[in-house]
Design an enzyme around this catalytic site. Structure first.
Site, short mmCIF file in Angstrom:
data_model
loop_
_atom_site.label_atom_id
_atom_site.label_comp_id
_atom_site.label_asym_id
_atom_site.label_seq_id
_atom_site.Cartn_x
_atom_site.Cartn_y
_atom_site.Cartn_z
N LYS A 180 0.85 -1.20 0.00
CA LYS A 180 0.00 0.00 0.00
C LYS A 180 0.88 1.25 0.00
CE LYS A 180 -1.96 2.93 2.88
NZ LYS A 180 -2.05 4.07 1.98
N PRO A 181 0.93 1.93 -1.15
CA PRO A 181 1.68 3.20 -1.20
C PRO A 181 0.90 4.29 -0.47
CG PRO A 181 1.21 2.34 -3.42
CD PRO A 181 0.36 1.57 -2.45
N GLU A 183 -1.37 7.51 -0.18
CA GLU A 183 -2.45 8.05 -1.01
C GLU A 183 -2.04 9.36 -1.70
OE1 GLU A 183 -2.34 7.41 2.16
OE2 GLU A 183 -3.53 8.78 3.41
N GLY A 213 -4.99 5.24 4.73
CA GLY A 213 -4.42 4.56 5.89
C GLY A 213 -5.49 4.00 6.81
N GLY A 233 6.80 5.39 7.80
CA GLY A 233 5.91 6.54 7.94
C GLY A 233 6.13 7.20 9.28
N SER A 234 5.11 7.89 9.74
CA SER A 234 5.26 8.67 10.97
C SER A 234 5.23 7.78 12.21
CB SER A 234 4.15 9.71 11.06
OG SER A 234 2.91 9.04 11.11
N GLU A 256 9.90 1.90 10.30
CA GLU A 256 10.87 2.96 9.96
C GLU A 256 10.15 4.28 10.15
OE1 GLU A 256 13.90 2.48 9.45
OE2 GLU A 256 14.04 0.38 8.87
N LEU A 257 10.49 5.01 11.20
CA LEU A 257 9.64 6.14 11.60
C LEU A 257 10.37 7.48 11.48
CD1 LEU A 257 8.10 4.27 14.66
CD2 LEU A 257 7.29 4.30 12.31
N CYS A 290 13.18 11.41 6.54
CA CYS A 290 13.13 10.99 7.95
C CYS A 290 14.44 11.30 8.66
CB CYS A 290 12.85 9.50 7.99
SG CYS A 290 13.91 8.58 6.88
N GLN A 337 0.95 19.30 4.03
CA GLN A 337 2.34 19.34 4.49
C GLN A 337 2.87 20.78 4.47
OE1 GLN A 337 3.62 16.95 5.91
NE2 GLN A 337 5.76 17.54 6.11
N GLU A 390 9.51 16.75 14.76
CA GLU A 390 9.85 16.55 13.35
C GLU A 390 9.02 17.51 12.50
OE1 GLU A 390 8.56 12.90 11.38
OE2 GLU A 390 10.58 12.73 10.57
N PHE A 392 9.63 18.06 8.97
CA PHE A 392 9.48 17.42 7.66
C PHE A 392 9.29 18.46 6.55
CE2 PHE A 392 8.36 13.41 5.38
CZ PHE A 392 9.42 12.69 5.89
P1 NAD Z 1 2.07 8.54 7.59
O1 NAD Z 1 2.38 7.78 8.81
O2 NAD Z 1 0.99 9.53 7.63
O3 NAD Z 1 1.69 7.55 6.39
C1 NAD Z 1 2.56 6.52 5.97
C2 NAD Z 1 1.72 5.41 5.36
O4 NAD Z 1 0.89 4.86 6.38
C3 NAD Z 1 0.79 5.87 4.25
O5 NAD Z 1 0.74 4.87 3.25
C4 NAD Z 1 -0.53 5.99 4.97
O6 NAD Z 1 -1.66 5.84 4.12
C5 NAD Z 1 -0.45 4.84 5.95
N1 NAD Z 1 -1.32 4.96 7.11
C6 NAD Z 1 -1.85 6.08 7.65
N2 NAD Z 1 -2.64 5.77 8.70
C7 NAD Z 1 -2.61 4.43 8.84
C8 NAD Z 1 -3.20 3.50 9.73
N3 NAD Z 1 -4.04 3.90 10.70
N4 NAD Z 1 -2.92 2.19 9.58
C9 NAD Z 1 -2.09 1.77 8.63
N5 NAD Z 1 -1.51 2.59 7.72
C10 NAD Z 1 -1.75 3.91 7.83
O7 NAD Z 1 3.45 9.19 7.14
P2 NAD Z 1 3.72 10.15 5.91
O8 NAD Z 1 3.18 11.50 6.23
O9 NAD Z 1 3.27 9.47 4.65
O10 NAD Z 1 5.32 10.18 5.87
C11 NAD Z 1 6.07 11.03 6.65
C12 NAD Z 1 6.64 10.30 7.84
O11 NAD Z 1 7.36 9.15 7.41
C13 NAD Z 1 7.62 11.13 8.61
O12 NAD Z 1 7.38 11.02 9.98
C14 NAD Z 1 8.97 10.51 8.26
O13 NAD Z 1 9.97 10.70 9.22
C15 NAD Z 1 8.60 9.07 8.09
N6 NAD Z 1 9.60 8.37 7.27
C16 NAD Z 1 10.47 7.50 7.88
C17 NAD Z 1 11.46 6.86 7.13
C18 NAD Z 1 12.45 5.92 7.78
O14 NAD Z 1 13.06 5.14 7.06
N7 NAD Z 1 12.62 5.95 9.09
C19 NAD Z 1 11.55 7.10 5.77
C20 NAD Z 1 10.66 7.96 5.19
C21 NAD Z 1 9.66 8.59 5.95
#
Ligand code: NAD
Length: 494
Positions: A180-181, A183, A213, A233-234, A256-257, A290, A337, A390, A392
């Site tokens: 799941k990429p 959105e 998500g 993600g976050s 990976e957060l 990140c 963002q 963070e 971002f």
């Molecule tokens: P996000 O957490 O909002 O979303 C990431 C993914 O999770 C998306 O595909 C989203 O649709 C999905 N998602 C959202 N809610 C969900 C839920 N309840 N259950 C399951 N999946 C859900 O993050 P973002 O805004 O897309 O990306 C930015 C964040 O990602 C930043 O905090 C950044 O630091 C982090 N990040 C970390 C790394 C790493 O390797 N540590 C790399 C890149 C980005």
């Protein structure tokens, strides 16, 4: 710019393009001009169930589970070759959807995607167990088996590359996948689907369900028939994923957060490195990374000189059209963002920090797009929001320090621990400080040294587990211990 070839926008299940059950679609926008790019099929729980069944069937009954590891590796390498062949279009799509400069999409994101798959393709036939010496009466060995059906959920900041970081080890280990990429950036993952089919992956090995998500992501994390989740993600979402795993089948998670990475310049650093860091590293991907170096700690003797060189270089960075080869910073990915980052900038000002450079919207030619100026804050204290959370987006804080012990303590004073930079000519100092930093990656006299063979991941609330390298493969394996007693046979024969 060459003509853009948009991908199919349906769900991809069992190597077929299918409509979502609800027939719903969501929109993806161009962050440069805020215009609609296209509509994409929106999955939901019911689509996830179908995709998981396809992945389970491919694992347990299909060709994939019976294939030799050598053949598996060959298909992964063919996939890498196809990414290389389609690099131009993939890069254009990434820039269209995310807004990052085309030079970065092509030179970094898509190149790294291809290299990562090539690296893991080479691993496929080298994943092996051990024999364990116990006594002459036993032979014990471990089998490294694919963990099963895995869900890969990724963020929007490096859409294609982050997916490939996870696809590589999952495929090398022999798993099957539901991905799941984000959105906000669904396009390059959709484009990869046709390459997956062309590379020769059997039906069901890779399935893609786009959506939100709270629906698709939530269904994946709570699914009873998914054996592992790898998420980027976050930190907030990471907690929800872990909760979903705990409340369902206790599937293991790789998370990976976020990060708030320190970047430490000692008095004796090479002055040329300051300029290089400003030009090449700091604002790369508009700091939507990140591991972006957001907290600059600069030792007091060089503070003034640092600020001058750094500011001059940052002023030369070009913000604007991501298709222009000279552009360093494109727009941020979305209005959400953009507004969030501007909110942090306002917070920095209201809490008393000095906005030394930038500090607002960047007005692109037609006034459209989610651009933000590269921003430097000084007179920042460690407890200010802009120093803790963070952001971002393209915002750094510059913090003077006096002693080595002080900077180690302040650098570690964060809930995050993803990456850190150290700049000095004294290698003993660099190594001693690196040993004390609570951080998954430490880069000395460089930043962003991320390569397929080097593990990447976080300490503390920056995550659990590692992407990339041999370490990543381990998290896609189940270890089975098989122990044979030859005691009885031996006794009977004597
Ligand atoms: P996000 O957490 O909002 O979303 C990431 C993914 O999770 C998306 O595909 C989203 O649709 C999905 N998602 C959202 N809610 C969900 C839920 N309840 N259950 C399951 N999946 C859900 O993050 P973002 O805004 O897309 O990306 C930015 C964040 O990602 C930043 O905090 C950044 O630091 C982090 N990040 C970390 C790394 C790493 O390797 N540590 C790399 C890149 C980005």
């Amino acid at each position: 710019m060459s003509k853009i070839l948009l991908p199919n926008t349906k769900l991809f299940i069992n190597n077929e393009w299918v409509e979502s059950i609800s027939g719903k679609k969501f929109k993806t926008f161009n962050p440069v001009n805020e215009e609609l790019i296209c509509e994409v099929s929106e999955g939901d729980k019911a689509d996830v169930d179908i995709a998981v069944k396809a992945a389970r069937n491919a694992l347990e009954n299909g060709e994939w589970g019976k294939m030799t590891s050598e053949d598996r590796g060959r298909i992964i390498l063919k996939f890498a070759n196809l990414i290389e062949k389609h690099k131009d279009n993939l890069a254009i799509l990434e820039t269209l959807d995310n807004g990052k400069p085309l030079t970065a999409s092509k030179g970094y994101d898509i190149t790294q995607s291809e290299k990562t798959l090539r690296y893991f393709g080479g691993w496929a036939d080298k994943i092996q167990g051990k024999t364990i010496p116990i006594s002459n009466e036993y032979t014990s060995m471990t089998r490294h088996e694919p963990i099963g059906v895995v869900a890969l959920i990724v963020a929007w900041n490096y859409p294609c590359m982050l997916l490939c970081w996870k696809l590589g080890p999952a495929l090398a280990a022999g798993c099957t996948i539901v991905a799941k990429p984000s959105e906000f950036t669904p396009l390059t993952a959709l484009y990869l689907c046709d390459l997956i089919k062309e590379a020769g992956f059997p039906p069901g090995v890779f399935n893609l369900v786009n959506g939100f998500g709270s629906t698709v992501g939530n269904a994946l994390s709570h699914h009873m028939d998914i054996d592992k989740i790898s998420f980027t993600g976050s930190t907030i979402t990471g907690r929800l994923i872990m909760e979903g795993a705990a409340k369902s089948n206790l599937k293991p998670v790789t998370l990976e957060l976020g990060g708030k990475s320190p970047n430490i310049f000692f008095n004796d650093c090479d002055v040329n490195h300051i300029a290089k860091c400003a030009k090449d590293y700091v604002f790369s991907n508009s700091m939507q990374s990140c591991c972006a170096p957001t907290r600059f700690f600069v030792q007091e003797n060089i503070y003034e000189a640092f600020l001058q060189i750094f500011t001059e270089k940052i002023k030369q960075l070009k913000v604007g059209d991501p298709y222009d080869n000279d552009t360093h910073l494109g727009p941020l990915v979305s209005k959400q963002q953009h507004d969030r980052v501007l909110g942090y900038i306002e917070k920095g000002k209201s809490e008393g920090a000095t906005c030394h450079l930038g500090g607002g919207n960047y007005h692109h030619a037609d006034g459209k797009g989610y651009f933000v100026q590269p921003t430097i804050f000084t007179n920042v204290t460690d407890n200010m929001t802009i120093c803790k959370e963070e952001i971002f987006g393209p915002v750094v804080v510059i913090l003077p320090f006096k002693t080595v012990d002080e900077v180690i303590k302040r650098a570690n004073d964060s809930t995050y621990g993803l990456a850190a930079g150290i700049w000095t000519k004294d290698i003993s100092l660099a190594l001693n400080v690196s040993n004390k930093l609570k951080s998954g990656s430490v880069w000395i006299n460089e930043y962003y040294s991320i390569m397929p063979s080097i593990p990447f991941g976080g300490y503390k609330q920056s995550g659990i587990g590692r992407d990339l390298s041999e370490y990543a493969i381990q998290s896609y394996l189940s270890i089975k211990a098989v122990t044979i007693s030859h005691k009885t046979l031996y006794a009977q024969q004597n």
